[in-house]
Write a protein that holds these residues in place. Structure first.
Motif, PDB file in Angstrom:
ATOM      1  N   ALA A 169      39.626  46.959  49.826  1.00 38.62           N
ATOM      2  CA  ALA A 169      38.450  47.612  50.401  1.00 38.62           C
ATOM      3  C   ALA A 169      37.336  46.603  50.546  1.00 38.62           C
ATOM      4  CB  ALA A 169      38.021  48.759  49.512  1.00 38.62           C
ATOM      5  N   PRO A 170      36.487  46.745  51.561  1.00 38.19           N
ATOM      6  CA  PRO A 170      35.415  45.781  51.757  1.00 38.19           C
ATOM      7  C   PRO A 170      34.459  45.803  50.576  1.00 38.19           C
ATOM      8  CG  PRO A 170      35.500  47.391  53.573  1.00 38.19           C
ATOM      9  CD  PRO A 170      36.552  47.752  52.598  1.00 38.19           C
ATOM     10  N   GLY A 171      34.041  44.592  50.192  1.00 39.19           N
ATOM     11  CA  GLY A 171      33.068  44.441  49.114  1.00 39.19           C
ATOM     12  C   GLY A 171      33.689  44.354  47.740  1.00 39.19           C
ATOM     13  N   THR A 172      35.006  44.320  47.612  1.00 41.86           N
ATOM     14  CA  THR A 172      35.647  44.215  46.294  1.00 41.86           C
ATOM     15  C   THR A 172      36.242  42.822  46.156  1.00 41.86           C
ATOM     16  OG1 THR A 172      37.726  45.055  47.129  1.00 41.86           O
ATOM     17  CG2 THR A 172      36.200  46.658  46.193  1.00 41.86           C
ATOM     18  N   TYR A 173      36.428  42.438  44.923  1.00 41.68           N
ATOM     19  CA  TYR A 173      37.031  41.133  44.654  1.00 41.68           C
ATOM     20  C   TYR A 173      38.534  41.212  44.816  1.00 41.68           C
ATOM     21  CZ  TYR A 173      32.575  39.587  42.802  1.00 41.68           C
ATOM     22  OH  TYR A 173      31.275  39.255  42.673  1.00 41.68           O
ATOM     23  N   GLN A 174      39.118  40.110  45.263  1.00 43.40           N
ATOM     24  CA  GLN A 174      40.572  40.082  45.435  1.00 43.40           C
ATOM     25  C   GLN A 174      41.162  39.019  44.520  1.00 43.40           C
ATOM     26  OE1 GLN A 174      41.415  39.279  49.479  1.00 43.40           O
ATOM     27  NE2 GLN A 174      40.406  41.108  50.254  1.00 43.40           N
ATOM     28  N   ASN A 175      42.337  39.309  43.998  1.00 44.64           N
ATOM     29  CA  ASN A 175      43.104  38.313  43.205  1.00 44.64           C
ATOM     30  C   ASN A 175      44.091  37.643  44.115  1.00 44.64           C
ATOM     31  OD1 ASN A 175      41.763  38.922  40.877  1.00 44.64           O
ATOM     32  ND2 ASN A 175      43.311  40.393  40.173  1.00 44.64           N
ATOM     33  N   VAL A 176      44.195  36.386  44.004  1.00 49.24           N
ATOM     34  CA  VAL A 176      45.135  35.666  44.855  1.00 49.24           C
ATOM     35  C   VAL A 176      46.340  35.270  44.042  1.00 49.24           C
ATOM     36  CG1 VAL A 176      45.448  33.651  46.327  1.00 49.24           C
ATOM     37  CG2 VAL A 176      43.244  34.795  46.226  1.00 49.24           C
TER      38      VAL A 176
END
Length: 180
Positions: free
Chosen positions: A173-180
């Motif tokens: 979702a926009p504005g959330t942190y992502q784990n790579v």
């Protein structure tokens, strides 16, 4: 030659060591005592050694006889000490021959030449050189005219299992942190 064959190398080396020790405090070649001590150790363990130390001592003994002549021509000595140095020099010759004969009886080779009783055939240093200089057994090298023997060909690789493809992660979702 029969006289030299009957000499006991260990007793001869012990005598040379004692003579080198007696004349060592005077103006004599300093290398004689260490060489003779090494030879005395080699002569005592002659049955258990591999022959390389025996070969080394025989070479050192022969080389030191030549250096003794050079040393005596350049340096002055007392008359009695000069006589003992000459006796040591003369005694080195049958000792060197006796050690070479003992080495030959044990099947040893002479001075890294690869000569074992006059046999010049067999493996040489060129057999292990890159590029196949030795001719026989060239370790995988070949001439341009030769076909490569099958013994060096690599077997075909076994078929591999297909690797499953990973699916891409769902967009966050926009504005959330992502784990790579």
């Amino acid at each position: 030659m029969d006289f030299v064959q009957n000499l006991d190398p260990s007793k001869l080396t012990l005598g040379l060591t004692v003579l080198s020790f007696i004349i060592s405090p005077f103006a004599v070649p300093t290398y004689n005592l260490p060489i003779m001590l090494f030879g005395n150790v080699v002569a005592q363990s002659q049955e258990s050694s591999d022959g390389q130390s025996l070969q080394l001592f025989a070479g050192l003994l022969g080389g030191s006889a030549i250096f003794d002549i050079i040393w005596m021509s350049k340096n002055e000595q007392n008359g009695f000490i000069r006589l003992l140095t000459i006796v040591l020099l003369i005694a080195k010759i049958p000792a060197c021959i006796a050690f070479f004969l003992a080495l030959r009886q044990r099947g040893g080779q002479f001075a890294g030449l690869g000569i074992r009783g006059g046999d010049l055939s067999g493996a040489t240093v060129w057999d292990s050189m890159p590029g196949g200089f030795g001719g026989g057994g060239s370790n995988g090298y070949q001439n341009l005219d030769e076909e490569r023997p099958t013994q060096f060909s690599r077997p075909a690789a076994p078929p591999s299992m297909p690797v499953p493809q990973q699916t891409a992660p769902a967009p966050a979702a926009p504005g959330t942190y992502q784990n790579v």
